[in-house]
Design an enzyme around this catalytic site. Structure first.
Site, PDB file in Angstrom:
ATOM      1  N   MET A 253     -10.996  42.775-100.936  1.00 40.96           N
ATOM      2  CA  MET A 253      -9.826  42.786-100.072  1.00 40.96           C
ATOM      3  C   MET A 253      -9.042  41.483-100.224  1.00 40.96           C
ATOM      4  O   MET A 253      -8.502  40.959 -99.249  1.00 40.96           O
ATOM      5  CB  MET A 253     -10.235  43.042 -98.626  1.00 40.96           C
ATOM      6  CG  MET A 253     -10.797  44.446 -98.415  1.00 40.96           C
ATOM      7  SD  MET A 253      -9.618  45.800 -98.760  1.00 40.96           S
ATOM      8  CE  MET A 253      -8.746  45.853 -97.196  1.00 40.96           C
TER       9      MET A 253
ATOM     10  N   HIS B  64      -7.727  36.108 -99.220  1.00 38.45           N
ATOM     11  CA  HIS B  64      -8.230  37.282 -98.518  1.00 38.45           C
ATOM     12  C   HIS B  64      -7.176  37.791 -97.542  1.00 38.45           C
ATOM     13  O   HIS B  64      -6.495  37.000 -96.894  1.00 38.45           O
ATOM     14  CB  HIS B  64      -9.520  36.946 -97.766  1.00 38.45           C
ATOM     15  CG  HIS B  64     -10.330  38.161 -97.431  1.00 38.45           C
ATOM     16  ND1 HIS B  64     -10.077  38.940 -96.339  1.00 38.45           N
ATOM     17  CD2 HIS B  64     -11.362  38.745 -98.081  1.00 38.45           C
ATOM     18  CE1 HIS B  64     -10.940  39.952 -96.312  1.00 38.45           C
ATOM     19  NE2 HIS B  64     -11.729  39.858 -97.367  1.00 38.45           N
ATOM     20  N   HIS B  65      -7.090  39.120 -97.443  1.00 38.33           N
ATOM     21  CA  HIS B  65      -6.166  39.721 -96.489  1.00 38.33           C
ATOM     22  C   HIS B  65      -6.287  39.145 -95.098  1.00 38.33           C
ATOM     23  O   HIS B  65      -5.288  38.920 -94.416  1.00 38.33           O
ATOM     24  CB  HIS B  65      -6.484  41.207 -96.338  1.00 38.33           C
ATOM     25  CG  HIS B  65      -5.918  42.030 -97.421  1.00 38.33           C
ATOM     26  ND1 HIS B  65      -4.596  42.025 -97.721  1.00 38.33           N
ATOM     27  CD2 HIS B  65      -6.510  42.874 -98.277  1.00 38.33           C
ATOM     28  CE1 HIS B  65      -4.393  42.859 -98.719  1.00 38.33           C
ATOM     29  NE2 HIS B  65      -5.539  43.380 -99.072  1.00 38.33           N
ATOM     30  N   SER B  66      -7.524  38.977 -94.681  1.00 37.35           N
ATOM     31  CA  SER B  66      -7.735  38.602 -93.284  1.00 37.35           C
ATOM     32  C   SER B  66      -7.279  37.174 -93.011  1.00 37.35           C
ATOM     33  O   SER B  66      -7.069  36.803 -91.873  1.00 37.35           O
ATOM     34  CB  SER B  66      -9.206  38.752 -92.916  1.00 37.35           C
ATOM     35  OG  SER B  66      -9.986  37.874 -93.699  1.00 37.35           O
TER      36      SER B  66
END
Lengths: 494, 494
Positions: free
Chosen positions: B26, B139-141
């Protein structure tokens, strides 16, 4: 023992997979520096392609049987793609060795992909010194500790002109992918093979893998001849902390002759000198961290091989863990060496001699193979502070595609809660240390490397200042001022 | 919303972590090519160091609360080490772009380490063309979809002379590591903050994260305005197979002017032309694999942003999934474009226009931010065949340490069972495609890239041969023969 499609992993090879975690990789490696000019990438690929049939495991991947019907099997990888495994990269300018070690640390930080054959080979260009480097990275479970043949073994030649390797009659074609029935039936084949080889213990291993593994561990420890009452846990040190997935790597170049000079001056074996130097470096490193060393003796796990009752090519080689003392409490280098020698002499001479013989007798150039043997042990133990593995290599130059291999550095691995590992390998007069550390816990790995240099230099200076003649005339020429005197032929280890 | 120590992850950010697996990373990225000479590595480090306080998340890592007391929190990383995150490497000789894309594929194949701040930045030297490349991997988060600021945003300047960024009064010092009590209490702080912001839904999310997540997903899908009866699964294709952790990457360079030439000749939007070109390339690729396309319409997941009821800096931006048609059954390029336009026109004009406005309005240069918004969707759905994300970038040159950024290529990500993703980003007259494929399933990724080139060239040729004048005089100069006419200023998208 040939490496075949549908071979089932041994209990110990399977335990390497089980012991591996996100932060405790079970791969090992070697860095080789070669003269230039670097071969074209395609030439390297063709070279490996021409010899890959000698190491069938390198085109096999793991297959899990359904319903947990036994251990995984090796099966031909129908999507095998050599260009996935052999990789080309370069150092940024100026291409110093520090930059190379940083790259090695990064590459060793990544777990091998379990869905593919468990190895990588990196060709590194852009070295300031010229030439190129090869980094091999191989999972323990891939390396056949029995036949002792790996890709590095078959890649290098003893002559500048590459040997002509006979090709198989037909090009490699993978066996069809196994069905679930095959994967269970493969177990039966494995049983039959084991029975045929007369290795009755394997039968029990399949039926009761846990207990068999325990028995194997106990047997290995028994052979190890742990003579000092050392079954209490190793001392708590900054070496034994939780580790992450990331690694640092650095090296120390030494001359084998220097180690022989020291052992000839003060007694002991080359391995005793290694342990003494490591102890001295650890002492300085601990002091640098403000850790007191009074009364502290650390313990190294030193893998040794002992010949069993069987011949090679069966299950002949047994690996044992020697828990060697590292007397970091002793300041005086010569006294430290004597303490190491005294403790090591307590181990039965006979067994050790056999072990050394087996190690030296390993055919060709096979550091991953020998390093892999180090893992035929139970690393869940807290009985040691760090691995120190000392691998004798060939004492003559080797070549890849006509380029001489000038330097070799081994790369060990870090079991859980062990932040430092020391691997040593000799090659053509060199006695090089490869130091692997956890990225965060050993941010001062270079300080430890400097400690190795200082500790060895102290002993060399003391040995030189000693006026007594060397013990044996035949060894008198083993010492050199700069380590450049390459000794040809397999040099005997003390 | 400032990024603070002990911020709790939003339900959606937490879902990015939950959705990530060994084979479905991700993280997203961007590749930027810059003019030379490459700054010294230390200069890059200092540059980033001087602006890192603008993006506090980049020095924070995840902390899991005990006893599953809610979602993870962001906490300052007390062992933050910039040199771990910013890495220097080089291409092997000769340093072609193919070698660069191979490197990008490899670097994107490795999951980010969850124990550290979730980003890496790679400086790549040794390019045959000169200059250097920057690869960001985030990372997306980590990327705050709310404030829309990321490291790339703050690294680049709009002038050759780097802007003076005011330094904080005190050097960064991490907050002390949180205790278990802090990690639970942090949840309470998060609740208080959310309540203060009037986002009542978040309360439910903490109490019932699963149902809240489902509700969020449904809301996003509702906004997406799926107008054709497309709730049956997307067609089975070689695109939708089990994928591994390894990636291939390649790019196609295009001119934004060519896309405008086509839309002006035949109608539709730039995005319609993108989908038409992708459809043409998929058609050829499927034929090359012997897959028939008669009657087959594939579906692209196209992330769009729509302004919600709240303002920016709260939870204002909503992301919706448009499931756009890819009519691979149509051979004639113009007929294919018309079919795409017809289907897309079915989506409410109003909502789309708002979405485009929000996307274009994102401050500065923030491809990871915009790409991250693509993941504010539920990727467990089997309702689409591939992601096609089209990100408008700045239409003026940007600089890093005085070096002009000459090319930008976005890198998307592969959800489970999706072997190909297409990301497009415009920058300074360019309209570049970044193609990410599973290493094994898309071994012919270059064929797909060639299909993009061919499909676009067909449409360009047809548009040029059309004698009718462009529709609007203001857009007539948008077409160029070679794509080199850089349009300054934020070019409007169809």
């Amino acid at each position: 023992m040939a490496q075949q499609h549908l071979d089932r992993l041994t209990a110990i090879d399977a335990s390497f997979l089980a012991q591996e975690g996100p932060a405790s990789h079970m791969h090992i490696g070697g860095v080789v520096l070669c003269e230039g000019p670097a071969p074209r990438f395609e030439e390297i690929l063709d070279h490996i392609r021409s010899r890959l049939h000698l190491v069938p495991r390198y085109r096999q991947r793991l297959a899990e049987p359904p319903l947990e019907a036994g251990r995984p099997l090796w099966v031909d990888d129908p999507t095998f793609n050599l260009e996935y495994h052999v990789r080309q990269t370069a150092l940024p300018a100026p291409g110093t060795e520090d930059q190379l070690w940083r790259l090695v640390g990064r590459l060793m930080s990544q777990q091998l992909d379990r869905s593919k054959p468990l190895w990588e080979m990196w060709i590194v260009e852009g070295l300031e010194r010229g030439g190129f480097a090869l980094l091999s990275k191989t999972h323990h479970s891939l390396i056949d500790g029995i036949s002792g043949v790996d890709l590095a073994t078959v890649m290098f030649d003893v002559t500048p002109v590459p040997a002509e390797v006979p090709h198989p009659d037909e090009p490699w074609r993978p066996h069809r992918e196994p069905t679930p029935v095959d994967l269970v039936a493969g177990g039966a084949i494995g049983l039959a093979k084991a029975a045929a080889a007369g290795v009755a213990g394997v039968l029990g291993a399949i039926a009761r893998p846990q207990s068999a593994l325990r028995a194997a561990t106990e047997a290995a420890e028994g052979v190890g001849e742990v003579v000092w009452a050392g079954l209490n846990p190793a001392p708590a040190t900054p070496l034994n902390v939780e580790i992450g997935p990331h690694r640092r790597y650095t090296v120390v170049r030494n001359s084998l002759a220097d180690f022989k000079l020291i052992k000839n001056a003060f007694g002991g074996t080359v391995n005793d000198v290694v342990l003494t130097v490591v102890s001295g470096a650890l002492r300085a490193w601990l002091h640098g961290r403000g850790v007191r060393t009074e009364g502290v003796e650390l313990r190294a796990l030193v893998p040794v091989s002992t010949r069993g009752n069987h011949e090679a090519n069966t299950l002949g080689n047994r690996i044992a863990a020697m828990r060697a003392p590292l007397p970091v409490y002793i300041d005086d280098p010569v006294a430290r060496l004597r303490a190491v020698k005294l403790a090591m002499d307590g181990l039965k001479e006979s067994k050790q001699a056999v072990g050394a013989e087996v190690l030296t007798g390993v055919q060709g150039f096979a550091p991953p193979t020998i390093l892999a043997q180090a893992s035929r042990l139970n690393f869940s133990t807290r009985l040691f502070n760090l691995i120190v593995t000392n691998v004798p290599g060939p004492q003559l130059p080797l070549y890849v595609r006509g380029r001489e291999m000038t330097d070799v550095f081994p790369v060990a691995f870090l079991p859980k809660n062990h932040a430092l590992a020391v691997a040593i390998m000799s090659y053509n007069g060199q006695m090089n240390f490869g130091l692997l550390g956890d990225y965060d816990a050993l941010s001062d790995l270079e300080d430890f490397a400097e400690g190795i240099r200082t500790s060895l230099a102290e002993l060399v200076a003391l040995a030189r200042s000693r006026t007594s003649p060397p013990r044996a005339a035949g060894e008198a020429n083993g010492a050199s001022a700069n380590g450049a005197s390459a000794r040809r032929g397999a040099g005997a280890r003390g």
